[in-house]
Design an enzyme around this catalytic site. Structure first.
Site, short mmCIF file in Angstrom:
data_model
loop_
_atom_site.label_atom_id
_atom_site.label_comp_id
_atom_site.label_asym_id
_atom_site.label_seq_id
_atom_site.Cartn_x
_atom_site.Cartn_y
_atom_site.Cartn_z
N LYS A 54 0.84 -1.21 0.00
CA LYS A 54 0.00 0.00 0.00
C LYS A 54 0.87 1.25 0.00
O LYS A 54 0.61 2.21 -0.73
CB LYS A 54 -0.96 -0.02 1.20
CG LYS A 54 -2.09 -1.03 1.04
CD LYS A 54 -2.92 -1.24 2.30
CE LYS A 54 -3.93 -2.37 2.06
NZ LYS A 54 -4.78 -2.66 3.21
N GLN A 98 -4.74 -1.62 9.41
CA GLN A 98 -4.68 -2.93 8.76
C GLN A 98 -5.32 -3.99 9.67
O GLN A 98 -5.00 -4.09 10.86
CB GLN A 98 -3.22 -3.29 8.43
CG GLN A 98 -3.06 -4.56 7.61
CD GLN A 98 -3.68 -4.46 6.21
OE1 GLN A 98 -3.75 -3.39 5.62
NE2 GLN A 98 -4.13 -5.58 5.69
N ASP A 121 -11.17 3.03 3.76
CA ASP A 121 -11.45 1.59 3.62
C ASP A 121 -12.96 1.35 3.47
O ASP A 121 -13.38 0.28 3.05
CB ASP A 121 -10.98 0.84 4.87
CG ASP A 121 -9.67 0.10 4.67
OD1 ASP A 121 -9.41 -0.34 3.53
OD2 ASP A 121 -8.93 -0.05 5.65
N1 GUN Z 1 -7.24 -6.77 5.78
C1 GUN Z 1 -7.59 -7.49 4.69
N2 GUN Z 1 -8.11 -6.68 3.75
C2 GUN Z 1 -8.07 -5.42 4.24
C3 GUN Z 1 -8.44 -4.15 3.72
O1 GUN Z 1 -8.96 -4.01 2.60
N3 GUN Z 1 -8.24 -3.10 4.55
C4 GUN Z 1 -7.71 -3.23 5.79
N4 GUN Z 1 -7.57 -2.14 6.53
N5 GUN Z 1 -7.36 -4.40 6.31
C5 GUN Z 1 -7.53 -5.48 5.53
#
Ligand code: GUN
Length: 290
Positions: A54, A98, A121
Site C-alpha cells: 500500500k 490494517q 477503507d
Molecule cells: N485486511 C484485509 N483486507 C483489508 C483491507 O482491505 N483493509 C484493511 N484495513 N485491512 C484489511
C-alpha cells in the site's frame, strides 16, 4: 477454448495512471499531496506485506503516506489516541488500520474511532450504512475493485445472476450489495458456510465471486460454461521449492475452472492490485472533498 485470465495488474496500472494525474491536479490547486495514514499493529507477515504494498503504491501515484507501526503490546487506548490525532491532522485525508488486529483488540471500537470522512477503507458503520442505502460514501476497496474487474472482463453485469461465496464484512456482504445496486443490476445469491449445496447455486451463475478463505472452494465442475470468476482468496500453501517456503493460491482451483469459465482472476495479480488501487482512489476522493 479455455477462459482468459483477467489481468488485474493491467487494470490497476491504467487506473493508477488516472489517479496519478488527479493527484497532480490536486497538488497544483492545494499546494499539498493527498495523505494516507497506514497503521499496522504487530508484525503479522501477511499484514506487513499488504501494508508495504500500500505504501509503495502511494509513492507510485504521488500520495503522501504516513507509516505508523505499533507493537502488539501497545495499549488499545494509545491506538485510539493515535487515530484521534490523525482524525484532526490536516495533512491526512485517509486513515487505514490494517486488519486483522492482534488478539485482545476490540476491532469494532478501533474502526469506529476513525472519522467517517477519512475512512477510505469504507469500514465504519456510517459508510457501510450509506453504501447500503445508496448514499454517496467511500466504497469498500475490494468489493469496488471486483466490480471494476468484472466490467474489465467484458461482461455486462446487468441482468446477470451473480453468486457470492462468503459473507465477511470486508468482501462477501458488501460485494453482494454493490452487485445488486440499480447501477449494476445483477441478481445476487449469497452463499456461506451454512449453505448445504453451494454447487447447486454456482452452476446457475453467470458471475461467481469466491471469498471463502479456503483453497479449492470453487472447482470447474461447479461452474456454468462461460461464467466469469473473481477469486478473492489469498492462501499461503507450504512449498519448499519457493524461496519464501510458500506459494499463494486463491479459493478457486484455477486448473479445473479455466476450461469452463470465460474469464477468471489469477492469484496473485487479480483482485489484490485493484484493492490497493481503489484505496488510492478513495484517498484522492477524500482530499478533493475537503
Ligand atoms: N485486511 C484485509 N483486507 C483489508 C483491507 O482491505 N483493509 C484493511 N484495513 N485491512 C484489511
Amino acid at each position: 477454448m479455455d477462459g482468459i485470465l483477467i489481468d488485474g495488474k493491467a487494470l490497476a496500472a491504467n487506473t493508477r495512471a488516472e489517479i496519478a494525474s488527479g493527484v497532480k491536479e490536486y497538488e497544483a490547486k492545494s499546494g499539498r499531496k493527498p495523505g494516507l495514514a497506514v497503521i499496522l499493529v504487530g508484525d503479522n507477515p501477511a499484514s506487513v506485506s499488504y501494508v508495504t504494498a500500500k505504501e509503495k503504491a502511494c509513492a507510485e501515484v504521488g500520495i503522501y503516506s504516513k507509516e505508523i507501526r505499533l507493537p502488539e503490546t501497545i495499549a488499545e487506548e494509545e491506538l485510539l489516541r493515535t487515530i484521534e490525532e490523525l482524525n484532526h491532522d490536516k495533512t491526512i485525508d485517509g486513515i487505514l488500520v490494517q486488519l486483522p488486529l492482534p488478539k485482545g483488540f476490540d476491532e469494532k471500537k478501533v474502526i469506529d474511532t476513525i472519522a467517517s470522512e477519512k475512512d477510505v477503507d469504507g469500514f465504519t458503520p456510517i459508510n457501510v450504512g450509506k453504501m447500503l442505502i445508496g448514499e454517496k460514501c467511500f466504497l469498500p476497496c475490494t468489493p469496488h475493485g471486483i466490480i471494476k474487474l468484472i466490467e474489465f472482463s467484458g461482461m455486462d453485469i446487468k441482468g446477470k445472476h451473480a453468486v457470492v461465496i462468503g459473507r465477511s464484512n470486508i468482501v462477501g456482504k458488501p460485494v453482494a450489495v454493490l452487485l445488486s445496486r440499480k447501477e449494476t443490476n445483477a441478481t445476487v445469491t449469497l452463499c456461506h458456510t451454512g449453505t448445504p449445496d453451494i454447487a447447486k447455486f454456482t452452476r446457475e451463475a453467470d458471475i461467481v465471486v469466491v471469498a471463502a478463505g479456503r483453497p479449492n472452494t470453487l472447482t470447474g465442475d461447479m461452474l456454468k460454461k462461460g461464467a466469469v470468476v473473481i477469486d478473492v482468496g489469498v492462501n499461503r500453501i507450504p512449498d519448499p521449492s519457493k524461496p519464501k517456503g510458500f506459494r499463494l493460491v486463491g479459493d478457486a482451483d484455477l486448473e479445473s475452472c479455466l476450461p469452463v469459465c470465460s474469464a477468471i482472476t489469477p492469484v496473485p495479480g487479480g483482485v489484490g492490485p485493484m484493492t490497493i488501487t481503489m484505496l488510492l482512489w478513495n484517498t484522492l476522493l477524500s482530499a478533493n472533498m475537503v
